[in-house]
Motif scaffolding. Sequence first.
Motif: not given
Length: 165
Positions: A78-100, A117-122
């Motif tokens: 859970i991202e502390p500031t936005t309270k969003e659920r984050m997943g694979w590749g450091n994206v909101v959980i709904e976007g994790a499969e797309y990042m894969k 493409k996405r340094p913030e995923a690391f």
Amino acid sequence: MADTSQCFNCRKESMTKDLKRCARCRGALYCNADCQKNDWSNHKELCGESSSWMDKYRGCRDGSLHEGKLELMTWEYIEPTTKERMGWGNVVIEGAEYMKKVLREECNGKLSRLFKKRPEAFRWTCCGTDAGMNFGCDHHGTGSRPCTCDFCRMGKALPNKMSKV
């Protein structure tokens, strides 16, 4: 604002473009050849003709050097500031499969291409900071150079609430 960095040896601040980079690793910055020679005992373990794709991203603008590895964030949190659920590749959980899918299809399974493409995923394993962060690496006493943050200077452990891990 001017882009300044520090010499890895003497810590003198200069314009980044005026400092010389280590020819082997391209990460370390020095005022001149004498500073580079004087820092060799500290730098030699990190320096090398490595085939690791992440080595060219180690150098920070403040003269510090990330000493860990780039780690793809694959866990849920859970991202502390936005309270969003984050997943694979450091994206909101709904976007994790797309990042894969991006890694598989657009990047041919190569992490180095995904990083471009996405340094913030690391994140860096040495300090836990987002891989897009290049202003400095805070080792908290585990790097080859002492950390200069207030917590390390006081000789107290970093409070749990400050930890990103």
